[in-house]
Write a protein that holds these residues in place. Structure first.
Motif, PDB file in Angstrom:
ATOM      1  N   ASN A  65      72.901  71.045  16.590  1.00  0.00           N
ATOM      2  CA  ASN A  65      71.527  71.103  16.099  1.00  0.00           C
ATOM      3  C   ASN A  65      71.462  71.801  14.742  1.00  0.00           C
ATOM      4  O   ASN A  65      70.733  71.364  13.836  1.00  0.00           O
ATOM      5  CB  ASN A  65      70.636  71.835  17.110  1.00  0.00           C
ATOM      6  N   ALA A  66      72.240  72.872  14.585  1.00  0.00           N
ATOM      7  CA  ALA A  66      72.264  73.582  13.308  1.00  0.00           C
ATOM      8  C   ALA A  66      72.863  72.713  12.216  1.00  0.00           C
ATOM      9  O   ALA A  66      72.347  72.665  11.085  1.00  0.00           O
ATOM     10  CB  ALA A  66      73.065  74.879  13.447  1.00  0.00           C
ATOM     11  N   VAL A  67      73.940  72.004  12.533  1.00  0.00           N
ATOM     12  CA  VAL A  67      74.574  71.129  11.539  1.00  0.00           C
ATOM     13  C   VAL A  67      73.644  69.967  11.198  1.00  0.00           C
ATOM     14  O   VAL A  67      73.530  69.575  10.026  1.00  0.00           O
ATOM     15  CB  VAL A  67      75.934  70.634  12.057  1.00  0.00           C
ATOM     16  N   ASP A  68      72.954  69.421  12.194  1.00  0.00           N
ATOM     17  CA  ASP A  68      72.004  68.333  11.923  1.00  0.00           C
ATOM     18  C   ASP A  68      70.905  68.782  10.959  1.00  0.00           C
ATOM     19  O   ASP A  68      70.456  68.004  10.108  1.00  0.00           O
ATOM     20  CB  ASP A  68      71.365  67.841  13.220  1.00  0.00           C
ATOM     21  N   LEU A  69      70.470  70.032  11.069  1.00  0.00           N
ATOM     22  CA  LEU A  69      69.441  70.566  10.175  1.00  0.00           C
ATOM     23  C   LEU A  69      69.880  70.490   8.714  1.00  0.00           C
ATOM     24  O   LEU A  69      69.049  70.340   7.809  1.00  0.00           O
ATOM     25  CB  LEU A  69      69.127  72.016  10.557  1.00  0.00           C
ATOM     26  N   LEU A  70      71.175  70.534   8.473  1.00  0.00           N
ATOM     27  CA  LEU A  70      71.681  70.513   7.101  1.00  0.00           C
ATOM     28  C   LEU A  70      71.550  69.139   6.461  1.00  0.00           C
ATOM     29  O   LEU A  70      71.930  68.960   5.297  1.00  0.00           O
ATOM     30  CB  LEU A  70      73.123  71.023   7.078  1.00  0.00           C
ATOM     31  N   GLU A  71      70.960  68.198   7.176  1.00  0.00           N
ATOM     32  CA  GLU A  71      70.523  66.942   6.565  1.00  0.00           C
ATOM     33  C   GLU A  71      69.556  67.229   5.410  1.00  0.00           C
ATOM     34  O   GLU A  71      69.420  66.414   4.486  1.00  0.00           O
ATOM     35  CB  GLU A  71      69.855  66.053   7.619  1.00  0.00           C
ATOM     36  N   PHE A 112      66.133  69.702  15.789  1.00  0.00           N
ATOM     37  CA  PHE A 112      65.983  69.042  14.495  1.00  0.00           C
ATOM     38  C   PHE A 112      65.245  67.720  14.653  1.00  0.00           C
ATOM     39  O   PHE A 112      65.599  66.887  15.485  1.00  0.00           O
ATOM     40  CB  PHE A 112      67.353  68.799  13.865  1.00  0.00           C
ATOM     41  N   ASN A 113      64.215  67.553  13.833  1.00  0.00           N
ATOM     42  CA  ASN A 113      63.432  66.317  13.830  1.00  0.00           C
ATOM     43  C   ASN A 113      63.311  65.836  12.386  1.00  0.00           C
ATOM     44  O   ASN A 113      62.559  66.418  11.601  1.00  0.00           O
ATOM     45  CB  ASN A 113      62.040  66.569  14.422  1.00  0.00           C
ATOM     46  N   PRO A 114      64.059  64.810  12.008  1.00  0.00           N
ATOM     47  CA  PRO A 114      64.022  64.355  10.612  1.00  0.00           C
ATOM     48  C   PRO A 114      62.661  63.843  10.173  1.00  0.00           C
ATOM     49  O   PRO A 114      62.398  63.724   8.976  1.00  0.00           O
ATOM     50  CB  PRO A 114      65.080  63.241  10.569  1.00  0.00           C
ATOM     51  N   GLU A 115      61.783  63.543  11.126  1.00  0.00           N
ATOM     52  CA  GLU A 115      60.440  63.060  10.782  1.00  0.00           C
ATOM     53  C   GLU A 115      59.482  64.192  10.441  1.00  0.00           C
ATOM     54  O   GLU A 115      58.381  63.952   9.950  1.00  0.00           O
ATOM     55  CB  GLU A 115      59.863  62.251  11.954  1.00  0.00           C
ATOM     56  N   ASN A 116      59.898  65.429  10.723  1.00  0.00           N
ATOM     57  CA  ASN A 116      59.033  66.585  10.463  1.00  0.00           C
ATOM     58  C   ASN A 116      59.629  67.415   9.332  1.00  0.00           C
ATOM     59  O   ASN A 116      60.626  68.109   9.518  1.00  0.00           O
ATOM     60  CB  ASN A 116      58.906  67.438  11.724  1.00  0.00           C
ATOM     61  N   PRO A 117      59.044  67.392   8.131  1.00  0.00           N
ATOM     62  CA  PRO A 117      59.605  68.129   6.996  1.00  0.00           C
ATOM     63  C   PRO A 117      59.302  69.625   7.012  1.00  0.00           C
ATOM     64  O   PRO A 117      59.845  70.373   6.206  1.00  0.00           O
ATOM     65  CB  PRO A 117      58.932  67.460   5.793  1.00  0.00           C
TER      66      PRO A 117
END
Length: 200
Positions: free
Chosen positions: A98-104, A57-62
């Protein structure tokens, strides 16, 4: 609980496991989903191998892959969640994190993150201390994401318990009771939940 099966179908999402197909944590999540289905739910499972296909997961990449979008949309539309993880060093696995972070990606939704939804938690670990610390860590994450962890958490001590028979069926009565109780709590909460659009 007999009235649950008469209500409209609720959508329950399971996620978790390890890189190994049919790991203990994955199978127990599937057992919870099966009991939810017996109570009238529609279920979908994102197992360890499916989660392994998610990029870091990379919050900078939509930009999202098809696998990422499928998980986010399933959770966005669900009425309840089951998350399972092995215990690693007192916490839950990086694969599940990583999967839970994606749910951001749900942060801007009207029903943000897990808001208003029951979340059943499943842990398998080598020892009761590891079970307890991992379950506690996962509860903290669910609270941070505005979810409602069910009172019943399913913890399996892999040193002392062998919950599955040779055919893969759940044979440990204590674990089976916990699985059933968690499914009942998920469904009862999902049935009682007020949709976000109806909240003033």
């Amino acid at each position: 609980m007999s009235g649950l099966s008469m209500a409209r179908a609720k959508r329950i999402v399971g996620l978790g496991g390890t890189f190994r197909q049919a790991s203990s944590s994955e199978r127990i999540v599937r057992a919870v989903l099966a009991d939810c289905a017996a109570l009238g739910a529609q279920t979908i499972m994102f197992d360890g191998p499916a989660l392994a296909r998610l990029p870091h997961f990379n919050p900078e990449n939509p930009t999202r892959t098809d696998a990422e979008s499928a998980l986010v949309e399933a959770v966005r539309d669900c009425d309840g969640i089951v998350i399972g993880s092995p215990g690693y060093h007192g916490g839950y696995s990086g694969l599940v994190k990583n999967a839970v972070d994606l749910l951001e990606d749900l942060r801007a939704d009207a029903r943000v993150y897990f808001d208003g939804r029951p979340v059943g938690l499943v842990v398998t670990a080598a020892g009761w201390q590891a079970c307890g610390t991992t379950l506690s860590a996962m509860r903290d994450v669910v609270h941070a994401m505005r979810g409602w962890p069910t009172p019943v958490g399913v913890a399996v001590n892999s040193v002392e318990q062998r919950p599955f028979g040779p055919d893969g069926a759940l044979t440990d009565d204590g674990v089976a009771r916990a699985v059933r109780a968690q499914a009942q709590q998920i469904m009862a909460f999902a049935m009682a939940a007020v949709p976000a659009e109806n909240v003033a």
